[in-house]
Structure formats: structure tokens, C-alpha cells
Enzyme design. Sequence first.
Site, short mmCIF file in Angstrom:
data_model
loop_
_atom_site.label_atom_id
_atom_site.label_comp_id
_atom_site.label_asym_id
_atom_site.label_seq_id
_atom_site.Cartn_x
_atom_site.Cartn_y
_atom_site.Cartn_z
CG ASN A 257 -0.17 -0.06 2.51
OD1 ASN A 257 0.53 0.89 2.87
ND2 ASN A 257 -0.24 -1.19 3.22
CG ASP B 38 -5.59 -6.88 14.40
OD1 ASP B 38 -4.71 -6.20 14.97
OD2 ASP B 38 -6.62 -6.38 13.91
CB ILE B 39 0.42 -6.72 14.73
CG1 ILE B 39 0.87 -7.57 13.54
CG2 ILE B 39 1.58 -6.42 15.66
CD1 ILE B 39 1.78 -6.86 12.56
CE LYS C 18 -10.41 -0.03 11.10
NZ LYS C 18 -9.67 0.60 10.04
O1 PMT Z 1 2.96 6.16 6.49
P1 PMT Z 1 2.32 7.46 6.10
O2 PMT Z 1 2.39 7.72 4.61
O3 PMT Z 1 2.82 8.61 6.91
O4 PMT Z 1 0.75 7.30 6.42
C1 PMT Z 1 0.34 7.16 7.74
C2 PMT Z 1 -0.86 6.23 7.87
C3 PMT Z 1 -2.04 6.80 7.12
C4 PMT Z 1 -0.54 4.84 7.30
C5 PMT Z 1 -1.15 6.13 9.41
O5 PMT Z 1 -1.44 7.40 9.89
C6 PMT Z 1 -2.35 5.21 9.68
O6 PMT Z 1 -3.50 5.61 9.70
N1 PMT Z 1 -2.06 3.90 9.94
C7 PMT Z 1 -3.08 2.86 10.15
C8 PMT Z 1 -3.57 2.36 8.81
C9 PMT Z 1 -4.85 1.56 8.92
O7 PMT Z 1 -5.87 1.91 8.46
O8 PMT Z 1 -4.81 0.54 9.61
P2 PMT Z 1 -6.09 -0.47 9.80
O9 PMT Z 1 -7.38 0.21 9.89
O10 PMT Z 1 -5.91 -1.52 8.76
O11 PMT Z 1 -5.71 -1.03 11.18
C10 PMT Z 1 -6.10 -0.45 12.42
C11 PMT Z 1 -4.98 -0.62 13.40
O12 PMT Z 1 -4.64 -2.01 13.54
C12 PMT Z 1 -3.68 0.08 13.01
O13 PMT Z 1 -3.11 0.56 14.19
C13 PMT Z 1 -2.84 -1.03 12.40
O14 PMT Z 1 -1.44 -0.79 12.57
C14 PMT Z 1 -3.28 -2.25 13.19
N2 PMT Z 1 -3.23 -3.50 12.45
C15 PMT Z 1 -4.00 -3.72 11.35
C16 PMT Z 1 -3.98 -4.94 10.70
C17 PMT Z 1 -3.12 -5.95 11.18
N3 PMT Z 1 -3.04 -7.12 10.58
N4 PMT Z 1 -2.36 -5.72 12.26
C18 PMT Z 1 -2.39 -4.52 12.89
O15 PMT Z 1 -1.69 -4.31 13.88
#
Ligand code: PMT
Length: 398
Positions: free
Chosen positions: A210, A306-307, A337
Site C-alpha cells: 500500500n 492482527d498485530i 475500531k
Molecule cells: O505512512 P504514512 O504515509 O505517513 O501514512 C500514515 C498512515 C495513514 C498509514 C497512518 O497514519 C495510519 O493511519 N495507519 C493505520 C492504517 C490503517 O488503516 O490501519 P487499519 O485500519 O488496517 O488497522 C487499524 C490498526 O490495527 C492500526 O493501528 C494497524 O497498525 C493495526 N493492524 C492492522 C492490521 C493488522 N493485521 N495488524 C495490525 O496491527
Amino acid sequence: MEQEQTKRIVLGITGGIAAYKAAELLRLLMKQGIEVQVAMTEAACHFITPATMQGLSGKPVFAGQWEAGAANGMAHINLSRAADAIVIAPATADFIAKLAHGLADDLLSALCLARNCPLLVAPAMNREMWLNAATQRNIAQLLADGVRVLGPDSGVQACGEEGMGRMLEAEDLARDIAAFFQPKPFTGKKILITAGPTYEAIDAVRGITNRSSGKMGYAIAQAALELGAEVVLVSGPTALARPRGAQVVDVVSAAQMFGAVKQHAGDCDVFIGVAAVADYRVAQPSEQKIKKSSDALTLELLPNPDILAYVANLPDPPFCVGFAAESENLMEYAEQKRRAKKLPLLVGNLAQRAIGSDDNELVLFDGSGSHVLPRAGKLALARQLMQHITQRYEGAQK
Ligand code: PMT
């Protein structure tokens, strides 16, 4: 939040070619609201003029022991008494030797000896001068005396040689000096941060990833370092410079990120999941490049662990902060979330504005509602976010 008091520093410039960077450093310090009084050695005036520094600082520059700059003739005492710190940038090998031996034969060395405030030095010299046993002895002496040594950096030098000894860039120095004045609530604490994208291989050359650049996560790592934390940054593939002082663990896939987080989660105090982790991985990535054909290609995708949920559900979990990048309904989806992952704090941002950009706007969600951090550069936002995390973390310890 408490109103911060204006900090005042004496910026001491000694006679090296890096003196030209002092003008930019002065400008950046003043931009951060720090009051700067410039003092220069005679040699420094051969590299950059007092008039330049006076014009930029708006104050007369102290450049000689015998000038009538101070009514009582005691500039070396007055200047240091009025300062919260003295910063010598650049600090030549000669000046470092003087400091190490307590010499005071010009205004700048005299005011360093007479100081009752912290002293920071930014060495700048040729690599052989830096590596010389005498300089290394002098630096060790300064460290033992409680002097803060900023840098040096390594790279191409003014003389054309390459190696250790370059003065840190003005931007890095300004950041380190501002950080020096900040309280250190996370001293002795470990903060684990994930940042950047993950890359899930399809075959030997293709993959699913991504557009996360890692900028937000790296900025948070920098802000956490500034608060005194030991920082472990588990980073997906990015092109960013590593935050100085952080332990960076490079990973590629979500599985590797999970493995690295598991290694550090047990003894961390705060976990911040900023990474955009791929939700799925390819069930059976091909070791060889898949040959093109006219047939449709179907890939089986398996969900990744999911970490963040794993860390939040440890028996004795650290203080967990999640991120959510949403392309619509940010307020609703982000709060959902936070509840689903049972987090004390979740940081929402709009994906289309946040990913890859240098600035961002954040919405913090906790049990009591939401709080907007208006659009700003990612480092500025990271610093504000870390202030919020500090308050909530301290609240949770009570
Ligand atoms: O890197 P940049 O270009 O500066 O952009 C920053 C960002 C937009 C990536 C950052 O600010 C951000 O929003 N990161 C989270 C991205 C996201 O939408 O994650 P998610 O909705 O898929 O997950 C929610 C949370 O669970 C996040 O904290 C993610 O790190 C965590 N997660 C998700 C999936 C997974 N398998 N393991 C996780 O730990």
C-alpha cells in the site's frame, strides 16, 4: 496544557567552515521560539561575519574579550547567567580541547568555564582530526564532565575527504536542542512503534502493498525519543532516514512485523501501531516469477494476524494506541475500531489526506469522546500526540 517558558541560549560559533551552518541554525532556533544570543571566536569571524548573525538575531554579537559590550566588563559572566544553555556549533577540535582542559583565553571559552547552565557542543572537523586519539580523549572528558555532544555526522567533508566529523545539519541540531529542553516523562520506558507498509509477495518479483510512506510512524518515533523513551521502531519498507537513537527493526511482510513485535511487546510500556499492515497475504506465493498467460489468474488470500489485537490482549498489555485510516465516515468507523480492539486510545485520519503526505490531521478517540489535532506537519502532530499519550499513560498508571 502548561504554557512553556521561553528558553534562552547562547549560540557560540568557533572557527570552522561549518560556521556557515550557524546562520541557518540560528534562524531555526528562533522559529521554535528560542531566544538566541550569539557569541563568536575571532576565528569564527573569518568564516561568517558578526553582522550576518546580528542581522538574523536582532541583537549585538559578542565577538571579543575586550569589547565594551557589557557595562561591567563581565560579559563572560553575564551571558552565561542569562542563558538556559550554551550551544557551541560548530565546535572545532581546538575549542573542544580548550573545553576539556578548562582554558579560558577568549570570551567564548571563558563564558563556557564560568557557566552555571548546561553546555552542548556540535563537533565539526576533518575526519582524521576527529579520529585523533587526542580529540577522542577530549570528547570522552567532555562527556564525563556532563557536556552534551551532538553528532558529529559522517559524509563528504569540505576538504573533499569522506568520513566522520561533519557537523550535524542545522535542522537536526535545532531538533536536538529543542528536545533537550523538553521534559523527559518516558525516561526508562520502552515504546514500541510499527510504521510503514507491509509487502506480501505474490511471486519472486510481484507483491501486494500500500502507499504508506512511514512518515507518520517515523515522526512519532522521533517525538517519543525526544521524551526520553527507549524506542523500538518496527518498520516496513520505506525510504526514510532512521530516527537517530531508535532501534530500527526492518521487516517486509506482516508475518515478519508480527514476529518482531512479539519479540519486543513483552517488556514495552507503550505500543503504537501506526503501520498500514496488509490484512491479507497470498496463500502460496510462487518462488519463481509467474508467467503471463491469457487465462485469468486467481490468487487465494489468507487473513494476516492482527498485530495490534495480539498486543492489546496480552495478559499484562502495554498502553496500546491504534491508528485507523478511513476514506469515509472517519468518526464512526474509527470509534468502532477503538471499541472492537478495546483500545484506550485510537488515532483516526483520512486515508486520502494522510498517506504519503508531509502533513496530516488527526482525530483522537478515547472513552470520553474525540479530540481534533488540526492539520500540521507530521512531526508537529507527532509531538502533540505524544503529549496526549503521556497524559493518558500517566493517568492509567495511577
Ligand atoms: O505512512 P504514512 O504515509 O505517513 O501514512 C500514515 C498512515 C495513514 C498509514 C497512518 O497514519 C495510519 O493511519 N495507519 C493505520 C492504517 C490503517 O488503516 O490501519 P487499519 O485500519 O488496517 O488497522 C487499524 C490498526 O490495527 C492500526 O493501528 C494497524 O497498525 C493495526 N493492524 C492492522 C492490521 C493488522 N493485521 N495488524 C495490525 O496491527
